[in-house]
Design a protein around this motif. Sequence first.
Motif, mmCIF file in Angstrom:
data_model
loop_
_atom_site.group_PDB
_atom_site.id
_atom_site.type_symbol
_atom_site.label_atom_id
_atom_site.label_comp_id
_atom_site.label_asym_id
_atom_site.label_seq_id
_atom_site.Cartn_x
_atom_site.Cartn_y
_atom_site.Cartn_z
ATOM 1 N N ILE A 115 0.854 -1.189 0.000
ATOM 2 C CA ILE A 115 0.000 0.000 0.000
ATOM 3 C C ILE A 115 0.885 1.233 0.000
ATOM 4 C CG2 ILE A 115 -1.672 1.330 1.346
ATOM 5 C CD1 ILE A 115 -2.987 -1.235 2.148
ATOM 6 N N MET A 116 0.624 2.120 -0.951
ATOM 7 C CA MET A 116 1.396 3.358 -1.074
ATOM 8 C C MET A 116 0.464 4.546 -0.865
ATOM 9 S SD MET A 116 3.916 2.489 -4.295
ATOM 10 C CE MET A 116 5.038 3.830 -3.862
ATOM 11 N N VAL A 117 0.877 5.468 -0.016
ATOM 12 C CA VAL A 117 0.118 6.697 0.200
ATOM 13 C C VAL A 117 1.050 7.868 -0.067
ATOM 14 C CG1 VAL A 117 -1.537 5.710 1.815
ATOM 15 C CG2 VAL A 117 0.618 6.611 2.674
ATOM 16 N N GLY A 118 0.495 8.953 -0.574
ATOM 17 C CA GLY A 118 1.313 10.100 -0.958
ATOM 18 C C GLY A 118 0.825 11.400 -0.390
ATOM 19 N N GLY A 119 0.796 12.407 -1.250
ATOM 20 C CA GLY A 119 0.478 13.755 -0.809
ATOM 21 C C GLY A 119 -0.928 13.940 -0.278
ATOM 22 N N GLU A 120 -1.831 12.988 -0.597
ATOM 23 C CA GLU A 120 -3.216 13.130 -0.138
ATOM 24 C C GLU A 120 -3.402 12.746 1.327
ATOM 25 O OE1 GLU A 120 -2.692 8.832 -0.970
ATOM 26 O OE2 GLU A 120 -2.021 10.712 -1.904
ATOM 27 N N ASP A 138 -6.705 10.034 8.116
ATOM 28 C CA ASP A 138 -6.676 8.791 7.348
ATOM 29 C C ASP A 138 -6.047 7.646 8.125
ATOM 30 O OD1 ASP A 138 -7.785 10.047 5.118
ATOM 31 O OD2 ASP A 138 -5.824 10.680 4.376
ATOM 32 N N ALA A 139 -5.300 7.953 9.183
ATOM 33 C CA ALA A 139 -4.624 6.920 9.959
ATOM 34 C C ALA A 139 -5.515 6.343 11.052
ATOM 35 C CB ALA A 139 -3.342 7.475 10.576
ATOM 36 N N ASP A 140 -6.764 6.747 11.086
ATOM 37 C CA ASP A 140 -7.694 6.189 12.077
ATOM 38 C C ASP A 140 -8.878 5.556 11.358
ATOM 39 O OD1 ASP A 140 -8.685 5.522 14.595
ATOM 40 O OD2 ASP A 140 -8.179 7.486 15.420
ATOM 41 N N LEU A 141 -9.721 4.900 12.117
ATOM 42 C CA LEU A 141 -10.905 4.252 11.545
ATOM 43 C C LEU A 141 -11.797 5.273 10.857
ATOM 44 C CD1 LEU A 141 -11.750 1.957 14.585
ATOM 45 C CD2 LEU A 141 -10.916 1.184 12.363
ATOM 46 N N ALA A 142 -12.298 4.896 9.683
ATOM 47 C CA ALA A 142 -13.196 5.785 8.937
ATOM 48 C C ALA A 142 -14.636 5.333 9.160
ATOM 49 C CB ALA A 142 -12.839 5.756 7.453
ATOM 50 N N TRP A 143 -15.402 6.157 9.841
ATOM 51 C CA TRP A 143 -16.795 5.841 10.152
ATOM 52 C C TRP A 143 -17.710 6.475 9.108
ATOM 53 C CZ3 TRP A 143 -20.045 2.969 12.931
ATOM 54 C CH2 TRP A 143 -21.359 3.406 13.102
ATOM 55 N N ILE A 182 5.230 5.336 2.474
ATOM 56 C CA ILE A 182 4.827 6.744 2.561
ATOM 57 C C ILE A 182 5.654 7.468 1.510
ATOM 58 C CG2 ILE A 182 4.424 8.698 4.077
ATOM 59 C CD1 ILE A 182 3.103 6.126 5.024
ATOM 60 N N ASP A 183 5.094 7.633 0.322
ATOM 61 C CA ASP A 183 5.835 8.215 -0.796
ATOM 62 C C ASP A 183 5.822 9.740 -0.696
ATOM 63 O OD1 ASP A 183 7.387 7.823 -3.019
ATOM 64 O OD2 ASP A 183 5.720 7.871 -4.428
ATOM 65 N N ASP A 184 6.910 10.356 -1.151
ATOM 66 C CA ASP A 184 7.052 11.816 -1.063
ATOM 67 C C ASP A 184 6.802 12.304 0.357
ATOM 68 O OD1 ASP A 184 7.833 12.433 -3.617
ATOM 69 O OD2 ASP A 184 5.789 12.612 -4.380
ATOM 70 N N PHE A 185 7.385 11.592 1.330
ATOM 71 C CA PHE A 185 7.204 11.965 2.727
ATOM 72 C C PHE A 185 7.664 13.408 2.949
ATOM 73 C CE2 PHE A 185 9.022 11.990 7.132
ATOM 74 C CZ PHE A 185 7.807 11.978 7.787
ATOM 75 N N GLY A 186 6.842 14.141 3.664
ATOM 76 C CA GLY A 186 7.115 15.553 3.902
ATOM 77 C C GLY A 186 6.249 16.460 3.057
ATOM 78 N N ARG A 187 5.554 15.880 2.064
ATOM 79 C CA ARG A 187 4.683 16.684 1.199
ATOM 80 C C ARG A 187 3.202 16.361 1.437
ATOM 81 N NH1 ARG A 187 8.159 19.214 -2.180
ATOM 82 N NH2 ARG A 187 10.125 18.175 -2.673
ATOM 83 N N GLN A 188 2.915 15.608 2.513
ATOM 84 C CA GLN A 188 1.532 15.269 2.835
ATOM 85 C C GLN A 188 0.805 16.477 3.437
ATOM 86 O OE1 GLN A 188 4.125 13.178 3.635
ATOM 87 N NE2 GLN A 188 3.626 11.830 1.940
ATOM 88 N N GLN A 189 -0.502 16.348 3.513
ATOM 89 C CA GLN A 189 -1.299 17.413 4.124
ATOM 90 C C GLN A 189 -1.081 17.465 5.637
ATOM 91 O OE1 GLN A 189 -5.402 17.727 2.704
ATOM 92 N NE2 GLN A 189 -4.895 16.385 0.984
ATOM 93 N N VAL A 190 -0.587 16.355 6.209
ATOM 94 C CA VAL A 190 -0.263 16.333 7.630
ATOM 95 C C VAL A 190 1.228 16.643 7.787
ATOM 96 C CG1 VAL A 190 0.085 13.831 7.482
ATOM 97 C CG2 VAL A 190 -0.204 14.895 9.717
ATOM 98 N N ALA A 191 1.550 17.429 8.787
ATOM 99 C CA ALA A 191 2.953 17.785 9.034
ATOM 100 C C ALA A 191 3.751 16.530 9.381
ATOM 101 C CB ALA A 191 3.037 18.790 10.181
#
Length: 446
Positions: free
Chosen positions: A235-240, A245-250, A272-281
């Motif tokens: 599983i790859m996650v990026g800038g989005e 997103d790291a918790d349960l989605a109700w 975690i691709d392009d780490f540092g460019r996510q919406q979370v710090a």
Amino acid sequence: MGPLGILTRDEIETLGPPVPEELADIGVSQVCLSDLALKHAASLPEPTTASIAERLNLPRSLTEELHYQLYREKFLEMRLQSAVGATRYAMLDHGWERVMWLRTQCAYEGPAPVSLDDYSHMIRLQAVPSKPASPETVRQVFSDLVLPESLLQTLGCVINSRASLFLTGLPGVGKTAVSERINSALAGDIWIPYAIEIDGRVIRVFDPHTHRVVLNEPDTLDYDHRWVRIKRPLIMVGGELTLKDADLAWSDMSKFYEAPFQLKSNGGTLVIDDFGRQQVAPHELLNRWTLPLERRVDFLTLQNGQKIEVPFEQLVVFSTNLLERDLVDEAFLRRMGYRARIDPPSTDAYIEIFKRAATSRGLSADRDSLDYVIRKYVAEGRPMKSCEPRDLLNRISDICLFEGTVPKLTRPLIDVAWRNYFGTAHSFEGNSSEELADSQRAILQI
């Protein structure tokens, strides 16, 4: 914990999760199972034990028990019972009222869930591959990339330890390509459930978009079909990515939870691709995962505020082209399992990458064409990157396709592709022999 608790990893790999023989073996409350069975019955035009068992992924005998209880509670009526496990049912008014209420509480109508205890036990049992990766395995996995031996050794240690990896390097040097291939070195398949039940709430785990199902051989022994056999997930996650997103989605509409991406990656690899460019710090995400990375457990929060402990059993890769000091402090980097940097390729490595990329496109990379490309890098003082042979050759193929000509490497085509890619086109046609000699000496010094 049910019968899963006494099985070994080898038995799970060979036989799969055992078929529950009694309702108590399922590990989920009978009320939850009966409610789910009733919802399935309501969605079928002619519900039968067989059709409902197929939807619940439970044995017919246990499905029959559930429906007999629903019959006694006046939710269903029996229309025909030709044999054990082949009963036909019809919904009663009291049953329809119950279903309408149930769907306002939880609209989940998939396979029967498993317990959190059984899920945690199974993931931890399968997390470590039964066969460690050898140097030959690692070389084979990365055989289509041109990488130094020192990096391959580091990757092999990361794969076998399943420790986290902080991967850095300039854009275009191959960080994503390396990250994508790490998972292929993790041997074996794993079993995951379609869903987990916790105090009457359902968490959907299986995701057909990210999990690749392994079809069982026809002669495979029967197993608990609430579990599905998959390739180890990547599983790859990026800038989005956001912290939410790291918790349960109700879902307020469906009234059940969707597992977060790190739970879906258990047993495999999370990039975690392009780490540092996510919406979370960066520091917020790393603070969120300090404990999981150290202890391999994560804590998720239900809507009522209840915290649940789940396994955090995946290989985590943080891939970035930003400077380490701009992302995290030294204290956190010490918690990382491994750190590696991918540098731009040497001239020899670049030529090998170019040759492979050309061959895969049916092109012949002769020495004259390769020298011409290298001289353009030298003339512009441009560092070589591993992605550039592929991109330049793609542009040459595009030009030939547009012009209706046979794809081939020529200096004019290289100039056009270079201009389309880099925005400049330094041509060596007509250069003096002295200028070409200077360029050639520069090539040899790279």
